[in-house]
Design an enzyme around this catalytic site. Structure first.
Site, short mmCIF file in Angstrom:
data_model
loop_
_atom_site.label_atom_id
_atom_site.label_comp_id
_atom_site.label_asym_id
_atom_site.label_seq_id
_atom_site.Cartn_x
_atom_site.Cartn_y
_atom_site.Cartn_z
N ARG A 1 92.09 65.67 28.32
CA ARG A 1 90.68 66.08 28.21
C ARG A 1 90.55 67.47 27.56
NH1 ARG A 1 90.67 61.40 29.73
NH2 ARG A 1 89.72 60.61 31.63
N SER B 1 82.44 61.67 34.71
CA SER B 1 83.23 62.45 35.67
C SER B 1 82.88 63.91 35.53
CB SER B 1 84.72 62.28 35.38
OG SER B 1 85.07 60.93 35.46
N GLU C 1 84.85 69.16 34.23
CA GLU C 1 85.08 68.57 32.90
C GLU C 1 83.83 68.74 32.03
OE1 GLU C 1 86.92 64.58 32.66
OE2 GLU C 1 85.30 64.07 31.29
#
Ligand code: FAD
Ligand code: NAP
Length: 337
Positions: free
Chosen positions: A163, A237, A333
């Site tokens: 990520r 998320s 995130e």
């Protein structure tokens, strides 16, 4: 055209009702250059926006938002085994996935139904079900926001991680990713061992694996677990799965034998953040008109009317509670503005 005081509510999947001092959309590279040379851009902070599906606005944006709408899909090279395809950064990611499937090109199917734009896909090296875009990524074109020049980044130069990419770190805020080139395979080689894909393929009675059947399975699992941003505001998320030293993982596992973790090599383990948040009692918790999704503890939801600050504060409470209970520091995130 640059507009003033534009509501961003329809431009972020959390549905946060904030506004931007200035707002512009660009359909091609020339339009991007014309915006970045404007006084509104030169004299204010800026934000490049795609689908707004990985963003939380905590206040009005006191600058200029430039939405990337650059379109187009162009085949650069094709052999009997693979295809090299260049895609406009404003193309909707899932539409590109469906296009690949219709053409018999493999590689994007596990990444089905991820919201957002192609241009944002390298930002956090989008990933799902054991596949990340770095595996199909060839090169990208990015417009330098100060000079207007196009620069090319290959796979190594993007420095993709879990990520992560160079655009979230060293080059944060420096570029607009205008086009992305992918290498897709015509030879079927599917990865269905991850998560619930195999089980779902069985439920769907699939005998011959194709990119379409894998994509259908992924879409079906996602639709059953994840809130549809068109109905319930969210940004997927909210937290990353923490990568911890094996020793820390063993300590968590000693105290909580059911803890879920996966080896990522080099003595490191990836802990399932969703499991940690669930164990800390947050899953399904609702505070007024926002909360933690009932089917997926990683997802914070806005049932309508919550402010970005309320959602941010909830995320801070979750971070603190996981640190206190497990001694593990989670990271957000979602990009906070
Ligand atoms: P935005 O939210 O518009 O922007 C995200 C960041 O990238 C911002 O910092 C923005 O400034 C920057 N940015 C956007 N476009 C550009 C550009 N062209 N050039 C330079 N900077 C740019 N992510 C996953 O990795 N895997 C998943 O499985 C996944 N599932 C999700 C499920 C749901 C229901 C939701 C709502 C989100 C999910 N996400 C997932 C997160 C999100 O979809 C991805 O991160 C997506 O790539 C964001 O794209 P976007 O165009 O909406 O980016
Ligand atoms: P899941 O399949 O229930 O798995 C739970 C967690 O365990 C995931 O976080 C996943 O890590 C990890 N995992 C599962 N199987 C694994 C394996 N074989 N090897 C290594 N790690 C494994 O997860 P889910 O919540 O339903 O999501 C499914 C996939 O979609 C995941 O890949 C997830 O990342 C992705 N997704 C991402 C977002 C987002 O916004 N970023 C939102 C929804 C779903 P990983 O997360 O590292 O894969």
């Amino acid at each position: 055209m640059i507009e003033s005081k534009v509501s961003l509510k329809q431009f972020n999947t959390f549905g946060i009702d904030v506004s931007s001092k200035f707002f512009a959309q660009a359909q091609n590279e020339d339009e991007v250059r014309s915006v970045i040379q404007s006084n509104e851009f030169l004299n204010n902070e800026n934000l490049i926006l795609g689908g707004g599906s990985n963003i939380l606005f905590t206040k009005n944006f006191d600058g200029i938002v430039l939405r990337n709408n650059i379109g187009g899909v162009e085949v650069l090279e094709e052999t009997s085994e693979s295809v090299l395809v260049k895609v406009g950064g404003g193309v909707v990611w899932h539409e590109f996935v469906l296009f690949c499937i219709s053409q018999g090109w493999n590689g994007t199917e596990n990444l089905s139904l991820i919201p957002g734009s192609v241009g944002a896909s390298p930002m956090q090296n989008i990933g799902a079900y054991g596949v990340e875009i770095k595996e199909i990524f060839h090169e990208l074109e990015a417009i330098h926001l100060k000079t207007g020049e196009i620069q090319y980044f290959n796979n190594t130069e993007c420095d993709f991680g879990y990520r992560e990419s160079v655009f979230k770190n060293k080059h944060k805020g420096e570029y607009l990713i205008s086009r992305v080139t992918f290498r897709l395979s015509k030879i079927p080689n599917f990865n269905v061992s991850y998560g619930a894909i195999e089980k779902q393929l069985e439920v769907m009675n699939v005998r011959d694996l194709t990119a379409k059947s894998v994509s259908d399975a992924v879409v079906s699992i996602r639709q059953s677990k994840l809130p549809d941003p068109k109905k319930i505001g969210n940004s997927g998320s909210f937290f990353k799965n923490p990568i911890v030293d094996e020793l820390i993982y063993k300590e968590v596992k000693r105290k909580y034998p059911d803890a879920v973790g996966y080896s990522v090599g080099k003595g490191k383990m990836k802990l399932a953040a969703g499991w940690l948040i669930d164990q800390a009692g947050w899953k399904g918790k609702t505070i007024g008109n926002y909360g933690v999704h009932k089917n997926q503890a990683l997802v914070i939801v806005n049932y309508g009317g919550a402010t970005g600050q309320q959602i941010f504060d909830l995320s801070t409470n979750i971070l603190d509670s996981i640190k206190n209970k497990f001694g593990v520091q989670l990271e957000r995130e979602v990009n906070i503005y």
